[in-house]
Design a protein around this motif. Structure first.
Motif, PDB file in Angstrom:
ATOM      1  N   PRO A  96       0.791  -1.239   0.000  1.00  0.00           N
ATOM      2  CA  PRO A  96       0.000   0.000   0.000  1.00  0.00           C
ATOM      3  C   PRO A  96       0.820   1.285   0.000  1.00  0.00           C
ATOM      4  N   LEU A  97       2.034   1.240   0.560  1.00  0.00           N
ATOM      5  CA  LEU A  97       2.773   2.480   0.760  1.00  0.00           C
ATOM      6  C   LEU A  97       3.919   2.708  -0.211  1.00  0.00           C
ATOM      7  N   VAL A  98       4.455   1.662  -0.806  1.00  0.00           N
ATOM      8  CA  VAL A  98       5.652   1.811  -1.634  1.00  0.00           C
ATOM      9  C   VAL A  98       5.470   1.240  -3.042  1.00  0.00           C
ATOM     10  N   LEU A  99       5.061  -0.009  -3.136  1.00  0.00           N
ATOM     11  CA  LEU A  99       5.098  -0.740  -4.410  1.00  0.00           C
ATOM     12  C   LEU A  99       3.743  -0.915  -5.075  1.00  0.00           C
ATOM     13  N   LYS A 100       2.730  -0.220  -4.610  1.00  0.00           N
ATOM     14  CA  LYS A 100       1.369  -0.421  -5.114  1.00  0.00           C
ATOM     15  C   LYS A 100       1.289  -0.333  -6.639  1.00  0.00           C
ATOM     16  N   ASN A 101       1.840   0.727  -7.232  1.00  0.00           N
ATOM     17  CA  ASN A 101       1.731   0.928  -8.676  1.00  0.00           C
ATOM     18  C   ASN A 101       2.501  -0.124  -9.457  1.00  0.00           C
ATOM     19  N   VAL A 102       3.679  -0.491  -8.957  1.00  0.00           N
ATOM     20  CA  VAL A 102       4.497  -1.506  -9.627  1.00  0.00           C
ATOM     21  C   VAL A 102       3.795  -2.853  -9.609  1.00  0.00           C
ATOM     22  N   LEU A 103       3.334  -3.267  -8.434  1.00  0.00           N
ATOM     23  CA  LEU A 103       2.709  -4.578  -8.295  1.00  0.00           C
ATOM     24  C   LEU A 103       1.401  -4.658  -9.084  1.00  0.00           C
ATOM     25  N   GLU A 104       0.627  -3.598  -9.056  1.00  0.00           N
ATOM     26  CA  GLU A 104      -0.630  -3.611  -9.803  1.00  0.00           C
ATOM     27  C   GLU A 104      -0.380  -3.713 -11.298  1.00  0.00           C
ATOM     28  N   ASN A 105       0.670  -3.051 -11.794  1.00  0.00           N
ATOM     29  CA  ASN A 105       0.949  -3.133 -13.222  1.00  0.00           C
ATOM     30  C   ASN A 105       1.514  -4.494 -13.599  1.00  0.00           C
ATOM     31  N   MET A 106       2.285  -5.105 -12.703  1.00  0.00           N
ATOM     32  CA  MET A 106       2.720  -6.484 -12.929  1.00  0.00           C
ATOM     33  C   MET A 106       1.514  -7.413 -13.038  1.00  0.00           C
ATOM     34  N   ALA A 107       0.518  -7.186 -12.188  1.00  0.00           N
ATOM     35  CA  ALA A 107      -0.685  -8.020 -12.212  1.00  0.00           C
ATOM     36  C   ALA A 107      -1.431  -7.869 -13.534  1.00  0.00           C
ATOM     37  N   VAL A 108      -1.450  -6.665 -14.079  1.00  0.00           N
ATOM     38  CA  VAL A 108      -2.085  -6.452 -15.384  1.00  0.00           C
ATOM     39  C   VAL A 108      -1.367  -7.274 -16.447  1.00  0.00           C
ATOM     40  N   MET A 109      -0.036  -7.284 -16.389  1.00  0.00           N
ATOM     41  CA  MET A 109       0.749  -8.066 -17.344  1.00  0.00           C
ATOM     42  C   MET A 109       0.454  -9.555 -17.201  1.00  0.00           C
ATOM     43  N   GLU A 110       0.438 -10.041 -15.981  1.00  0.00           N
ATOM     44  CA  GLU A 110       0.179 -11.458 -15.752  1.00  0.00           C
ATOM     45  C   GLU A 110      -1.227 -11.848 -16.224  1.00  0.00           C
ATOM     46  N   THR A 111      -2.190 -10.979 -15.982  1.00  0.00           N
ATOM     47  CA  THR A 111      -3.553 -11.250 -16.426  1.00  0.00           C
ATOM     48  C   THR A 111      -3.641 -11.264 -17.949  1.00  0.00           C
ATOM     49  N   TYR A 112      -2.937 -10.351 -18.585  1.00  0.00           N
ATOM     50  CA  TYR A 112      -2.918 -10.321 -20.050  1.00  0.00           C
ATOM     51  C   TYR A 112      -2.404 -11.651 -20.607  1.00  0.00           C
ATOM     52  N   LEU A 113      -1.322 -12.153 -20.042  1.00  0.00           N
ATOM     53  CA  LEU A 113      -0.777 -13.429 -20.516  1.00  0.00           C
ATOM     54  C   LEU A 113      -1.785 -14.553 -20.324  1.00  0.00           C
ATOM     55  N   LYS A 114      -2.417 -14.577 -19.168  1.00  0.00           N
ATOM     56  CA  LYS A 114      -3.366 -15.648 -18.870  1.00  0.00           C
ATOM     57  C   LYS A 114      -4.589 -15.594 -19.784  1.00  0.00           C
ATOM     58  N   GLU A 115      -5.049 -14.388 -20.099  1.00  0.00           N
ATOM     59  CA  GLU A 115      -6.292 -14.248 -20.849  1.00  0.00           C
ATOM     60  C   GLU A 115      -6.099 -14.084 -22.353  1.00  0.00           C
ATOM     61  N   GLU A 116      -4.946 -13.532 -22.763  1.00  0.00           N
ATOM     62  CA  GLU A 116      -4.769 -13.180 -24.169  1.00  0.00           C
ATOM     63  C   GLU A 116      -3.626 -13.914 -24.862  1.00  0.00           C
ATOM     64  N   ALA A 117      -2.868 -14.731 -24.141  1.00  0.00           N
ATOM     65  CA  ALA A 117      -1.688 -15.350 -24.751  1.00  0.00           C
ATOM     66  C   ALA A 117      -1.627 -16.847 -24.498  1.00  0.00           C
ATOM     67  N   GLN A 118      -2.771 -17.492 -24.559  1.00  0.00           N
ATOM     68  CA  GLN A 118      -2.798 -18.929 -24.330  1.00  0.00           C
ATOM     69  C   GLN A 118      -2.109 -19.720 -25.443  1.00  0.00           C
ATOM     70  N   ASP A 119      -1.802 -19.057 -26.548  1.00  0.00           N
ATOM     71  CA  ASP A 119      -1.067 -19.725 -27.624  1.00  0.00           C
ATOM     72  C   ASP A 119       0.420 -19.827 -27.320  1.00  0.00           C
ATOM     73  N   LEU A 120       0.875 -19.143 -26.263  1.00  0.00           N
ATOM     74  CA  LEU A 120       2.285 -19.168 -25.883  1.00  0.00           C
ATOM     75  C   LEU A 120       2.501 -20.023 -24.644  1.00  0.00           C
ATOM     76  N   ASP A 121       3.700 -20.549 -24.505  1.00  0.00           N
ATOM     77  CA  ASP A 121       4.105 -21.270 -23.292  1.00  0.00           C
ATOM     78  C   ASP A 121       4.816 -20.280 -22.372  1.00  0.00           C
ATOM     79  N   PHE A 122       4.030 -19.492 -21.666  1.00  0.00           N
ATOM     80  CA  PHE A 122       4.598 -18.448 -20.808  1.00  0.00           C
ATOM     81  C   PHE A 122       4.699 -18.923 -19.363  1.00  0.00           C
ATOM     82  N   THR A 123       5.649 -18.343 -18.656  1.00  0.00           N
ATOM     83  CA  THR A 123       5.772 -18.514 -17.207  1.00  0.00           C
ATOM     84  C   THR A 123       6.116 -17.166 -16.621  1.00  0.00           C
ATOM     85  N   THR A 124       5.404 -16.735 -15.589  1.00  0.00           N
ATOM     86  CA  THR A 124       5.850 -15.560 -14.852  1.00  0.00           C
ATOM     87  C   THR A 124       6.400 -16.032 -13.516  1.00  0.00           C
TER      88      THR A 124
END
Length: 216
Positions: free
Chosen positions: A128-156
């Motif tokens: 909440p105090l330091v990394l909120k923006n970084v972590l939330e944007n990482m989550a957006v990236m991870e969600t994109y891979l899960k929902e939009e990149a199932q044709d790839l063999d990705f690992t986060t």
């Protein structure tokens, strides 16, 4: 042996990844903004200037590679969009060059899950105090891979806090969740790089978010 395209190769984890990949006999294409910052020299290392906002730029450097590894890190804690914007470009370039394997580094606590609370320091201070923006944007990236990149063999790969030092042979615990219980809240960057390379050699972690850690 593989030919790897590495993004974030001049970062504090990326440097270890490049060195370890070369030690294992892989070919490495280090895609960086400033090639002069790469001090490693090796016959299997090619250093190129690339633009992570351009599909055409990445496509040029991805040609002939077997996998892509991203150690990209945001240079700011405010208004972070690096992860969510770059992943779309990376995926598009991978598709145009028929690369299937992607390993990308994020962090413990990228998602805020009330059913999977991490250590107090992360959940109630750093998030909440330091990394909120970084972590939330990482989550957006991870969600994109899960929902939009199932044709790839990705690992986060989600490591805890990072620190410097030479790699070890310590066992790296891993769980498909936000953090790894019973492990230290910090980890050597060199050991994270070791796990990133491990992910390239197996299908075990395909299409998964994997938290890692080492026993204290």
């Amino acid at each position: 042996m593989m030919k790897l395209a590495i993004l974030g190769a001049t970062g504090r984890t990326g440097v270890h990844l490049v060195e370890q990949a070369l030690e294992e006999g892989h070919e490495v294409v280090a895609i960086v903004r400033t090639p002069s910052k790469v001090t490693t020299e090796h016959e299997n290392l090619k250093v190129v200037s690339g633009d992570i906002t351009s599909t055409a730029s990445l496509k040029e450097h991805f040609e002939g590679c077997d996998a892509v590894v991203s150690c990209l890190g945001a240079g700011t804690l405010r208004n972070v969009t690096l992860y969510s914007e770059s992943i779309k470009i990376i995926v598009a370039a991978m598709r145009e060059t028929s690369i299937k394997k992607l390993v990308a580094m994020t962090s413990w606590g990228s998602f805020s899950d009330p059913n999977d609370r991490g250590p107090f320091l992360i959940e109630w201070i750093l998030r909440p105090l330091v990394l909120k923006n970084v972590l939330e944007n990482m989550a957006v990236m991870e969600t994109y891979l899960k929902e939009e990149a199932q044709d790839l063999d990705f690992t986060t790969v989600r490591p805890p806090g990072l620190k410097d030092g030479p790699k070890t042979d310590l066992e790296i615990a891993h769980e498909e969740r936000n953090f790894v219980g019973g492990t230290a809240t910090t980890m050597l960057r060199a050991d994270v790089a070791r796990f990133l390379l491990q992910c390239l050699k197996t299908d075990e972690f395909n299409k998964k978010w994997i938290a890692i850690g080492v026993k204290p």
